[in-house]
Design an enzyme around this catalytic site. Structure first.
Site, PDB file in Angstrom:
ATOM      1  N   GLY A  55       1.206   8.100   1.453  1.00  0.00           N
ATOM      2  CA  GLY A  55       1.144   8.016   0.007  1.00  0.00           C
ATOM      3  C   GLY A  55      -0.283   8.124  -0.473  1.00  0.00           C
ATOM      4  O   GLY A  55      -1.125   8.763   0.170  1.00  0.00           O
TER       5      GLY A  55
ATOM      6  N   ILE B  47      -2.740   5.908  -0.553  1.00  0.00           N
ATOM      7  CA  ILE B  47      -3.731   5.358   0.375  1.00  0.00           C
ATOM      8  C   ILE B  47      -3.753   6.152   1.671  1.00  0.00           C
ATOM      9  O   ILE B  47      -4.815   6.549   2.159  1.00  0.00           O
ATOM     10  CB  ILE B  47      -3.449   3.870   0.630  1.00  0.00           C
TER      11      ILE B  47
ATOM     12  N   SER C 173       6.774   8.933   8.139  1.00  0.00           N
ATOM     13  CA  SER C 173       7.556   7.952   7.396  1.00  0.00           C
ATOM     14  C   SER C 173       8.949   8.541   7.285  1.00  0.00           C
ATOM     15  O   SER C 173       9.161   9.736   7.537  1.00  0.00           O
ATOM     16  CB  SER C 173       6.967   7.661   6.009  1.00  0.00           C
ATOM     17  N   ARG C 174       9.909   7.717   6.909  1.00  0.00           N
ATOM     18  CA  ARG C 174      11.298   8.180   6.908  1.00  0.00           C
ATOM     19  C   ARG C 174      11.519   9.371   5.984  1.00  0.00           C
ATOM     20  O   ARG C 174      12.347  10.234   6.260  1.00  0.00           O
ATOM     21  CB  ARG C 174      12.221   7.029   6.507  1.00  0.00           C
TER      22      ARG C 174
ATOM     23  N   THR D 177      -3.595  -2.716   6.895  1.00  0.00           N
ATOM     24  CA  THR D 177      -4.122  -3.194   5.621  1.00  0.00           C
ATOM     25  C   THR D 177      -3.034  -3.160   4.554  1.00  0.00           C
ATOM     26  O   THR D 177      -3.321  -3.225   3.364  1.00  0.00           O
ATOM     27  CB  THR D 177      -5.313  -2.329   5.152  1.00  0.00           C
TER      28      THR D 177
ATOM     29  N   ARG E 219       0.983  -4.640   4.697  1.00  0.00           N
ATOM     30  CA  ARG E 219       1.648  -5.939   4.639  1.00  0.00           C
ATOM     31  C   ARG E 219       1.951  -6.396   6.055  1.00  0.00           C
ATOM     32  O   ARG E 219       2.401  -5.608   6.893  1.00  0.00           O
ATOM     33  CB  ARG E 219       2.950  -5.877   3.823  1.00  0.00           C
TER      34      ARG E 219
ATOM     35  N   GLU F 170      -1.032 -16.751   4.390  1.00  0.00           N
ATOM     36  CA  GLU F 170      -2.361 -16.604   3.788  1.00  0.00           C
ATOM     37  C   GLU F 170      -2.623 -17.751   2.833  1.00  0.00           C
ATOM     38  O   GLU F 170      -1.771 -18.042   1.989  1.00  0.00           O
ATOM     39  CB  GLU F 170      -2.460 -15.257   3.057  1.00  0.00           C
TER      40      GLU F 170
ATOM     41  N   HIS G  58      -7.876 -10.657   3.973  1.00  0.00           N
ATOM     42  CA  HIS G  58      -7.185  -9.875   2.934  1.00  0.00           C
ATOM     43  C   HIS G  58      -8.163  -9.431   1.840  1.00  0.00           C
ATOM     44  O   HIS G  58      -8.028  -9.792   0.669  1.00  0.00           O
ATOM     45  CB  HIS G  58      -6.029 -10.660   2.319  1.00  0.00           C
TER      46      HIS G  58
END
Length: 319
Positions: free
Chosen positions: A155, A157, A176-177, A236, A238, A267, A286
């Site tokens: 995407g 990023i 990716s799928r 970076t 999740r 976190e 994070h």
């Protein structure tokens, strides 16, 4: 009575300096809170008197159970235009308007490369040795040029991470799928036929997917075992996209060379968590989105959101 506003999780103590809050001086009583909450009870005790709350990303979750305990709350603002930690349906039921702000993706791209470079050249190990009077050169760096960077997700990023990898002379693949060969070609990237192929052929694997039902636990023990023993995993995105128990085992048993992590299942990360001390982990607290430009945008638009809400015309509503 003047509405009260709480700005949560202002870890660096900079929220009030990132925007002109004076425009709200006569309309809203603003206070900031710097420490993370350990329980819903602590949240209620701290902000139960507030009509307006500004939340920083997903640092403090707002599930249905918490929203039910905040009867005064009328406006909840989150930095960014997506926040999986807010139950939007519950907010609507309780009459809470939820608004967001713009967010830049470039800071996460930059931090991804900080982790990749830090791992490849053993930056922390060598810097620590230099500062502490240790050995002068004790490690052998991993090359980027000519090696393969595998991206899980292509995407906004992932595409930017890909372009930087190409600038380093890396071969870049992605999976990716829903990724098509045509979309990958637009970025100059080779689409891997399968996730397993990407894992088996990459020297660095970087995660850039949105967390959801289809991506939760996407990388488990079987997938991590498919990676090269000289390979590095960078996340970076999740933490829950990678099975954390499997990751700990992979790092302890050296299935992979190491990991660069900016996201965690808890976190702040508990002080005794093994990821804090494993020698083959480069971990950051994070920081992907934590830059001046992002913070200025978050808080300036939070002020705009509050102003618009008080005028009866909310902007950037979510849900």
């Amino acid at each position: 009575m003047t509405p009260r506003c709480a700005v949560l999780d202002d870890y660096q103590g900079v929220a009030l300096s990132m925007a002109d809050w004076s425009v709200l001086a006569d309309a809203v009583d603003v206070r900031t809170l710097r420490q993370p909450f350990r329980s819903e009870d602590e949240v209620v005790a701290a902000i139960g008197d507030c009509e307006i709350v500004v939340a920083m990303r997903e640092r403090t979750p707002f599930p249905a159970s918490l929203l039910a305990r905040l009867p005064r709350l009328r406006l909840l603002i989150t930095s960014g235009m997506r926040n999986a930690a807010i139950d939007l349906e519950a907010a609507a039921r309780h009459g809470v308007t939820v608004c967001g702000t713009a967010s830049n993706t470039e800071p996460t791209v930059e931090l991804t490369w900080a982790l990749i470079l830090g791992l490849a050249r053993n930056v922390v190990t060598e810097n620590t040795a230099l500062r502490d009077g240790g050995p002068w050169q004790s490690t052998l760096g991993a090359d980027l040029h000519g090696r393969t960077l595998g991206l899980l997700g292509l995407g906004k990023i992932g595409s930017r991470v890909a372009r930087i990898g190409q600038a380093f002379g890396m071969n870049v693949t992605a999976w990716s799928r829903n990724l098509t060969a045509e979309r990958a070609a637009e970025v100059g990237v080779q689409a891997a036929a399968t996730k397993d192929e990407l894992l088996e052929t990459s020297d660095f694997v970087s995660v850039h997917l949105v967390l959801g039902d289809r991506t939760r636990g996407l990388l488990g023990a079987d997938e991590l075992r498919r990676m090269r023993p000289t390979g590095y995993l960078v996340n970076t995105s999740r933490a829950a996209i990678v099975d954390q128990s499997a990751l700990l085992r992979a790092l302890r048993e050296n299935w992979i060379a190491g990991a660069g992590l900016d996201v965690f299942d808890q976190e702040p990360l508990p002080a005794d968590h093994p990821l804090r001390t494993l020698p083959n982990v480069l971990a950051l607290p994070h920081l992907g989105y934590v830059t001046r430009r992002n913070y200025e945008g978050y808080f300036q638009q939070a002020v705009e959101d509050i102003t618009a809400f008080l005028a009866g015309a909310p902007v950037r509503q979510l849900g």
